[in-house]
Design an enzyme around this catalytic site. Structure first.
Site, PDB file in Angstrom:
ATOM      1  N   LYS A  30       8.922  59.213  56.617  1.00 11.47           N
ATOM      2  CA  LYS A  30       7.736  59.782  57.273  1.00 11.47           C
ATOM      3  C   LYS A  30       6.491  59.396  56.479  1.00 11.47           C
ATOM      4  CE  LYS A  30      10.670  61.793  59.972  1.00 11.47           C
ATOM      5  NZ  LYS A  30      11.103  63.177  59.990  1.00 11.47           N
ATOM      6  N   TRP A  63      13.185  71.628  62.979  1.00 12.09           N
ATOM      7  CA  TRP A  63      13.954  71.122  61.838  1.00 12.09           C
ATOM      8  C   TRP A  63      14.517  72.260  60.996  1.00 12.09           C
ATOM      9  CZ3 TRP A  63      15.922  66.666  62.345  1.00 12.09           C
ATOM     10  CH2 TRP A  63      15.234  65.625  62.956  1.00 12.09           C
ATOM     11  N   ASP A  75      12.102  71.849  52.793  1.00  8.54           N
ATOM     12  CA  ASP A  75      12.191  70.551  53.455  1.00  8.54           C
ATOM     13  C   ASP A  75      10.758  70.061  53.635  1.00  8.54           C
ATOM     14  OD1 ASP A  75      12.390  68.377  55.114  1.00  8.54           O
ATOM     15  OD2 ASP A  75      13.468  69.404  56.731  1.00  8.54           O
TER      16      ASP A  75
END
Ligand SMILES: *Cc1c(COP(=O)(O)O)cnc(C)c1O
Length: 368
Positions: A199, A104, A175
């Site tokens: 999530k 990511w 993040d």
């Protein structure tokens, strides 16, 4: 509910049953409103109250200090990969430093390069197939960097920063999509934190951004309004229609964390104990299960491993499915198995997976 499986999906992911039931009630009627949460106006008092309570509870759970704004945006974490450098890198003539510890962060870095001079500050990650984190001493930041970006938990590889690196006076951007609200964090050490909700904080369609207000002065003129942090903050996430239902589910999660769990320190303790159940099996049977993350870099949210004999991976996943332990297949870039054990995964689910891992190993004739 007829039957509930243990859902180890990386996201969208398991939610607390209590939250689902409250959301279900609100889908029919939001407390005394005579209409559904899906029907209320985003300019109504009912929604103003939801927004205010969500922000207040997030602020309380995370200890967000004065001088920060909490924004509720859309576009997922992926839009933040672009929005962040548009706001804070474009036209500055500075670099932005990215610490790449997995898939990511690498995506975020690729997007930043479109906007300016993004730089990868640590090359150890890729060489180790993103299985460990850099030591502070390995991180040499550009003195004039616009910001430093980290991914606090790499969802695919299963590596998690135990705490944030020290970036001195350079704003630290994180993040936090896959470990948001899983443990306390020192918000005052960050310039900006972003997380998609699906999530650990609710449902797809909502992205939470926590930004230090003084940074908003750096936002350049002329950005598209939806992509302008300053304008979003000035409009209290109401520039256009915010993701009303997503904000409501986040509120239910925040209430659950506060009232049922007892806060983020308690949540972290529960999460660590859950993760230990699985890592203990990896540590005790290294000839059979090969953990991906180095011990000091292990994620409390996404536990990743291969089988020493990769031919057994499909059988492992199939057998798990038969016991209602679902969505355990690892991401194709790592392979093997990934067990995502977010806040809402009950301990019983992790115990059931642990027991299955031990039984599978016995079935295969490996020494117990
Ligand atoms: C899931 C995830 C993303 C992508 O989120 P989207 O909302 O699908 O864009 C980004 N970063 C991390 C760490 C993630 O876990």
């Amino acid at each position: 509910m007829s039957k509930r499986v243990f859902n180890f999906s990386p996201g969208p992911a398991v939610l607390p049953v209590k939250v689902l039931e409250e959301a279900q009630r609100a889908v029919v009627e939001l407390d005394g409103q005579g209409m559904s949460i899906l029907e209320i106006s985003h300019r109504s008092k009912a929604f103003d109250d939801i927004l205010a309570e969500s922000k207040a509870l997030l602020g309380e759970l995370l200890g967000v200090p004065a001088g920060y704004s909490i924004l509720f945006l859309q576009g997922g974490a992926s839009l933040q990969f672009s929005m962040l450098p548009m706001n804070f890198l474009r036209g500055t003539g500075r670099t932005a430093d990215y610490v790449l510890t997995g898939s990511w962060g690498t995506k975020a870095f690729e997007e930043a390069k479109r906007e300016g001079a993004a730089r990868s500050v640590w090359e150890g990650g890729k060489a180790g197939n993103y299985s460990y984190l850099p030591a502070q001493s390995e991180l040499k930041f550009s003195p004039n960097a616009a910001y430093v970006h980290i991914t606090s938990n790499e969802t695919i590889q299963g590596v998690e920063f135990p705490s944030q690196p020290d970036t001195g006076s350079i704003p630290l951007v994180c993040d936090a999509s896959s470990n948001f609200l899983s443990r306390p964090i020192a918000v005052d050490r960050y310039g900006l934190i972003y997380a998609c909700a699906q999530k650990n904080a609710g449902i797809a369609g909502l992205t939470v951004v926590i930004v230090r207000d003084d940074l908003l002065a750096r936002v350049p003129q002329g950005l598209p309004p939806m992509l302008d942090y300053k304008l979003q903050a000035a409009n209290d996430s109401h520039y256009n229609t915010p993701p009303v239902f997503g904000v409501y589910v986040l509120l239910l999660i925040a209430r659950w964390l506060k009232n049922d769990i007892g806060g983020l320190a308690k949540m972290a303790e529960i999460n660590r104990a859950k993760a230990r159940l699985l890592y203990d099996v990896l540590d005790q049977h290294p000839g059979f299960y090969a953990g991906h993350a180095r011990a000091d870099s292990r994620s409390m949210m996404n536990v990743t491993w291969r089988m020493q004999n990769p031919e057994l991976e499909a059988a492992f996943i199939k057998g798990a499915q038969g016991r209602d332990l679902v969505d355990l297949k690892g991401h194709r870039s790592v392979g093997g198995i990934r067990a995502s054990i977010y806040n809402a995964m009950p301990r019983e689910g992790v115990v059931a997976l642990r027991d299955y891992m031990l039984e599978f190993l016995k079935q295969q004739g490996a020494s117990p």
